[in-house]
Motif scaffolding. Structure first.
Motif, PDB file in Angstrom:
ATOM      1  N   HIS A 106      16.781  58.592  27.523  1.00 54.29           N
ATOM      2  CA  HIS A 106      15.873  57.728  26.897  1.00 54.29           C
ATOM      3  C   HIS A 106      16.505  56.573  26.585  1.00 54.29           C
ATOM      4  N   ARG A 108      15.471  52.163  25.492  1.00 59.35           N
ATOM      5  CA  ARG A 108      14.738  51.071  25.015  1.00 59.35           C
ATOM      6  C   ARG A 108      15.374  49.733  25.010  1.00 59.35           C
ATOM      7  N   ASP A 110      18.173  48.754  25.799  1.00 57.96           N
ATOM      8  CA  ASP A 110      19.838  49.075  25.156  1.00 57.96           C
ATOM      9  C   ASP A 110      20.988  48.624  25.985  1.00 57.96           C
ATOM     10  N   THR A 167      19.415  48.304  29.703  1.00 54.57           N
ATOM     11  CA  THR A 167      18.373  49.420  30.379  1.00 54.57           C
ATOM     12  C   THR A 167      16.889  48.595  30.704  1.00 54.57           C
ATOM     13  N   ASN A 169      13.150  49.263  33.222  1.00 50.56           N
ATOM     14  CA  ASN A 169      12.214  49.978  33.880  1.00 50.56           C
ATOM     15  C   ASN A 169      12.045  49.700  35.430  1.00 50.56           C
ATOM     16  N   GLU A 176      10.634  53.232  31.162  1.00 49.30           N
ATOM     17  CA  GLU A 176      12.048  52.879  30.773  1.00 49.30           C
ATOM     18  C   GLU A 176      13.083  54.216  30.407  1.00 49.30           C
ATOM     19  N   HIS A 177      14.027  54.075  31.407  1.00 51.64           N
ATOM     20  CA  HIS A 177      15.008  55.146  30.885  1.00 51.64           C
ATOM     21  C   HIS A 177      16.369  54.686  31.553  1.00 51.64           C
TER      22      HIS A 177
END
Ligand SMILES: [Zn+2]
Length: 213
Positions: A106, A108, A110, A167, A169, A176-177
């Protein structure tokens, strides 16, 4: 010298990983931590691996050693929650069973960190992986994919914990990951092996530092 020791440890893991390949089951729960908050303040406030003092108090040689060991590795994200483990899975695009050559976390927007010291061997972009960066750590290569941007350049050196990307997508992604891929001697391995190594290295240094060894 430290680098040599790390490489020797890595080499051993590399050999062991082939035997452990099918026996390690990634567990999302073990990464559900905000590791920086879990640390004693005295450790988390230290910026430099070669620090010799905390709050003006000189450190013993051994304390310095454990702090350096702690800082020699880093998780790739501040918050590690596994979306999809390594191994066979149903492809999210085709619905067919397919090998997933990495772990998805996961993320976002980051920061993504280098897990050890090493070199940036490639920065690129393609339809599958999107924006990606590949780092070399001894005989391991680590790739971070589906990024929104890369913060380092090909050929540069990185330290453990250094932010190398953000990070995103990009590429073939359903949301997104962070996709983390790890190769040992050119072959994909379960990235969980490296994450367990980081976990164990940090735990050992914390325990020894706090017990005054
Ligand atoms: Zn993936």
């Amino acid at each position: 010298m430290k680098y040599v020791i790390v490489l020797i440890i890595l080499l051993n893991i590399c050999v062991l990983s082939h035997a452990q390949f099918n026996t390690i089951t990634p567990s999302s729960s073990i990464y559900k931590i905000r590791e920086k908050k879990d640390l004693p303040m005295s450790i988390s406030e230290i910026e430099q691996p070669d620090s010799t003092a905390i709050n003006g108090e000189p450190l013993s040689e051994n304390s310095s050693k454990w702090i350096q060991q702690y800082l020699s590795v880093s998780y790739p994200l501040d918050r590690m929650v596994v979306n999809s483990p390594y191994g066979m899975r149903r492809d999210p695009f085709t619905g067919k069973r397919k090998q997933h050559n990495g772990m998805d976390f996961h993320a976002r927007g980051d920061e993504v960190y280098a897990m050890m010291q090493g070199n940036v061997v490639k920065v690129g972009q393609d339809k599958q992986s999107g924006i990606f960066v590949i780092l070399q750590h001894g005989n391991y290569t680590v790739s971070y994919c589906h990024l929104s941007s890369v913060l380092v350049k090909t050929g540069s050196k990185v330290k453990a914990g250094e932010a190398v990307a953000i990070t995103g997508n990009s590429g073939k992604s359903t949301g997104e990951h962070l996709h983390l891929g790890v190769k040992c001697d050119g072959k994909y391995i379960n990235p969980d092996i490296l994450l367990q190594y980081i976990k164990n290295t940090r735990k050992e240094s914390q325990v020894n530092l706090l017990s005054g060894l």
